[in-house]
Design a protein around this motif. Structure first.
Motif, short mmCIF file in Angstrom:
data_model
loop_
_atom_site.label_atom_id
_atom_site.label_comp_id
_atom_site.label_asym_id
_atom_site.label_seq_id
_atom_site.Cartn_x
_atom_site.Cartn_y
_atom_site.Cartn_z
N TRP A 167 11.75 -5.15 3.01
CA TRP A 167 11.92 -3.86 3.67
C TRP A 167 13.27 -3.25 3.31
O TRP A 167 14.25 -3.96 3.05
CB TRP A 167 11.86 -4.03 5.19
CG TRP A 167 10.51 -4.35 5.74
CD1 TRP A 167 9.31 -4.30 5.10
CD2 TRP A 167 10.22 -4.80 7.08
NE1 TRP A 167 8.29 -4.68 5.95
CE2 TRP A 167 8.82 -4.99 7.16
CE3 TRP A 167 11.01 -5.06 8.19
CZ2 TRP A 167 8.19 -5.42 8.32
CZ3 TRP A 167 10.39 -5.50 9.36
CH2 TRP A 167 9.00 -5.67 9.43
N ILE A 180 12.69 1.82 9.25
CA ILE A 180 12.27 0.78 8.32
C ILE A 180 11.26 1.36 7.34
O ILE A 180 10.34 2.08 7.74
CB ILE A 180 11.61 -0.39 9.08
CG1 ILE A 180 12.60 -1.00 10.08
CG2 ILE A 180 11.10 -1.45 8.12
CD1 ILE A 180 11.93 -1.95 11.07
N ASN A 182 8.62 0.22 4.07
CA ASN A 182 7.96 -0.83 3.31
C ASN A 182 7.39 -0.19 2.05
O ASN A 182 6.53 0.69 2.12
CB ASN A 182 6.83 -1.47 4.13
CG ASN A 182 6.16 -2.62 3.41
OD1 ASN A 182 6.82 -3.55 2.98
ND2 ASN A 182 4.85 -2.56 3.26
#
Length: 267
Positions: A167, A180, A182
């Motif tokens: 991440w 965050i 991804n």
């Protein structure tokens, strides 16, 4: 409606409530969220209740194991991250400074899972899909829309999850909040626990989208839930409130903005 057929590695894919009173929790969430229920047998005397929207699984509730009850634990929402190979994650977790709480094991033919604790004390589960990917619908009303880590040490958490999942993280320019990503896509957030929050334990929190946050908060109170934080607003995300169900499980209800740019699971 955002239906899902596959979750990329490192993406939040599921949330379920481990409850001290499954029947009470089942009734509360069905009434509050308008979820339909589908009971699946776990053993001769236990069931796992799936919550559904328009026939799609969005969450679930199961009984808390006796050993957790004996420790006096309240009900808790567990958050799951999709991984390609759960067994391969064991060494990644320990090498990054985390702890394997539950070693990988199979859930019938549905998938394989493990639970870890990060170095700041929060737990999260990993899910390797077989016959079940997790949620069949996300982001729309009634479905999981966001996952957030509350932690006293965001930098330690970033270092850990960056090593485990790859991440990346970025500070929100409008508030003290870390987003965050991804593989470049939004995948949740991170909030620092401050002294004003008291003895709040580090934890991952599931957010569920609702059509009307004012009505949801009022109904939660009527059904015996507690509203920990009254309705707050984020201009980019929407309006939200933290709610504790009558069995002690806490989650965030959010009336999310319709813009897809920040939603984590759209595909």
């Amino acid at each position: 409606m955002y239906t899902v057929t596959q979750f990329p590695h490192g993406t939040f894919s599921w949330a379920d409530l481990i409850s001290t009173d499954q029947a009470a929790a089942r009734e509360f969430y069905a009434n509050l969220m308008g979820w339909q229920t589908d009971d699946a047998p776990m053993s001769h005397d236990q069931t796992y209740t799936f919550f559904t929207v328009a026939g799609h699984r969005v969450a679930a509730v199961g009984p808390m194991p006796q050993e957790m009850r004996d420790q006096g634990m309240p009900s808790v929402w567990a958050n799951y991250v999709a991984v390609d190979d759960v067994d391969a994650m064991v060494d990644k977790v320990t090498e990054a400074g985390g702890t394997v709480v539950t070693a990988p094991f199979d859930i019938l033919e549905d998938g394989r899972m493990m639970t870890l604790q990060d170095p700041t004390g929060a737990t999260v589960s990993l899910w390797q899909a077989k016959n079940s990917i997790g949620a069949g619908m996300v982001n729309g009303p009634g479905a999981m829309v966001w996952n957030e880590l509350n932690t006293r040490d965001p930098q330690v958490a970033q270092d850990f999850y960056g090593k485990v999942f790859g991440w990346t993280f970025e500070k929100d320019p409008n508030m003290d909040y870390t987003v965050i990503r991804n593989n470049g896509r939004y995948n949740g957030g991170m909030l620092a626990i401050t002294e004003a929050m008291g003895d709040m334990p580090p934890a991952w929190v599931a957010y569920f989208n609702v059509a009307d946050i004012d009505a949801t908060v009022a109904k939660a109170k009527q059904l015996g839930g507690q509203v920990v934080t009254e309705i707050m607003s984020n201009p980019d995300a929407g309006r939200f409130a933290v709610i504790v169900d009558p069995t002690g499980g806490f989650f965030t209800a959010m009336q999310a903005n319709t813009a897809d740019s920040w939603l984590e699971h759209t595909s």
